[in-house]
Design an enzyme around this catalytic site. Structure first.
Site, PDB file in Angstrom:
ATOM      1  N   ASP A 105      -0.132  11.655   5.459  1.00  0.00           N
ATOM      2  CA  ASP A 105      -0.389  11.835   6.894  1.00  0.00           C
ATOM      3  C   ASP A 105      -0.956  13.233   7.178  1.00  0.00           C
ATOM      4  O   ASP A 105      -1.431  13.498   8.275  1.00  0.00           O
ATOM      5  CB  ASP A 105       0.926  11.674   7.683  1.00  0.00           C
ATOM      6  N   GLN A 113       7.417   7.007   9.185  1.00  0.00           N
ATOM      7  CA  GLN A 113       6.951   6.514  10.484  1.00  0.00           C
ATOM      8  C   GLN A 113       7.647   7.289  11.611  1.00  0.00           C
ATOM      9  O   GLN A 113       8.874   7.332  11.672  1.00  0.00           O
ATOM     10  CB  GLN A 113       7.232   5.004  10.593  1.00  0.00           C
ATOM     11  N   LYS A 160       0.220  -1.281   8.380  1.00  0.00           N
ATOM     12  CA  LYS A 160      -0.065  -0.425   7.216  1.00  0.00           C
ATOM     13  C   LYS A 160       0.125  -1.223   5.929  1.00  0.00           C
ATOM     14  O   LYS A 160      -0.659  -1.113   4.986  1.00  0.00           O
ATOM     15  CB  LYS A 160       0.824   0.825   7.251  1.00  0.00           C
TER      16      LYS A 160
END
Ligand code: NAD
Length: 283
Positions: A119, A96, A52
């Site tokens: 997200d 994460q 990322k």
């Protein structure tokens, strides 16, 4: 033989568009920053976070990696996320997953400001997707829609079968296909006679987490087959949920693993971060 859908190429195009827009914003004085929160030392999570960060560098987004010891308490982590919410230099926040067992993942996700939730896992964003009025789409399903679009096949009216009903992939995938007027069936671990459903799928999305689960006899000739699975084999290689070498003889289009859905997930994260920054700056 099926046409191979080149996820790397489609992802490259998405990132190129993001890069151009990020540059334009930078020229008008707006810097974009994504905060990536990592708790503990899970090797797979570390790889995802590194990828990322690299993607951010490529498109000109600043990435801020925030690392915490795996013993961090729930209160401390929520407080750190609230600080990021209140920091107007941070446009997107990503935690994460998975988190260590002692942490309440749902509460952590709920503590992210929905406008920074790149997200799209926050219940507010999930709800907005249900009614088709979203700010962000979850990265993996949104990337899959781009991959299907890249084939030129119109989702409208097609029989779409999603195997898997997780909150991260299966359920949002179902909503996105429905929003694009597909006729969607969701199958899962309790589905009886799975093959009866998959055999009728014009578009088949496999998000199960079992290597080579979808076999050639389960696939309708010329179907679009999207393999979300990332299964690490004993020899270290990656394997999808679809028995690629046999299914490619039946399908019309198929995504490989690696090089299919995976690169799209990161590209869509970059797109969501740009979108968040634009919203926050009323652009
Ligand atoms: P999950 O474990 O949360 O969900 C798996 C789903 O598969 C469940 O809904 C379950 O009902 C279903 N399932 C299990 N056994 C089944 C069976 N025998 N028949 C039918 N359905 C069955 O997993 P997930 O988070 O949705 O991820 C699925 C796969 O996709 C994993 O391999 C994961 O690593 C991968 N993944 C890839 C990306 C990417 O960017 N490419 C992103 C997320 C997940």
């Amino acid at each position: 033989m099926a046409n191979i859908i080149n996820g790397k190429l489609v992802a490259q195009q998405v990132k190129e568009n993001v890069r151009n827009e990020v540059e334009q914003l930078k020229n008008s004085g707006v810097d974009i920053c994504l905060a990536v929160v990592l708790v503990g030392n899970d090797p797979a999570s570390k790889v995802y976070v590194r990828n990322k960060k690299l993607a951010c560098e490529k498109v000109g987004i600043i990435s801020k990696e925030i690392l915490f010891d795996e013993n961090i308490s729930q209160i401390e982590l929520v407080s750190a996320i609230k600080d990021l919410n209140n920091n107007n230099k941070i446009n997107g926040i990503l935690v994460q997953l998975p988190l260590p067992k002692h942490l309440d993942e749902k509460e952590i996700i709920r503590s992210i400001d929905p406008m920074k939730d790149v997200d799209a896992f926050h219940p507010v964003n999930v709800g907005k997707i249900m009614i088709g009025e979203y700010d962000f789409l979850p990265c993996t399903p949104a990337g899959i829609v781009d991959l299907i679009d890249s084939t030129g096949i119109d989702i409208c009216g097609k029989n779409c079968v999603v195997v898997g009903r997780s909150n991260i992939v299966g359920k949002p995938m179902t909503m996105l296909l429905l929003n694009r007027h597909g006729t969607v069936t969701v199958c899962h671990s309790k589905t009886n006679n799975l093959i009866d459903f998959t055999k009728n799928a014009d578009i088949l999305v496999a998000a199960v987490g079992i290597p080579n689960f979808i076999t050639a006899d389960m696939v309708k000739p010329d179907a679009v087959v999207i393999d979300v699975g990332i299964n690490r084999m004993q020899d270290g290689s990656l394997c999808g949920d679809v028995d690629f070498s046999n299914v490619e003889k039946v399908a019309g289009y198929i995504t490989p693993v690696p090089g299919g859905v995976g690169p799209m997930t990161i590209a869509k994260l970059m797109e969501n971060t740009l979108r968040a920054a634009k919203k926050q700056n009323s652009i």
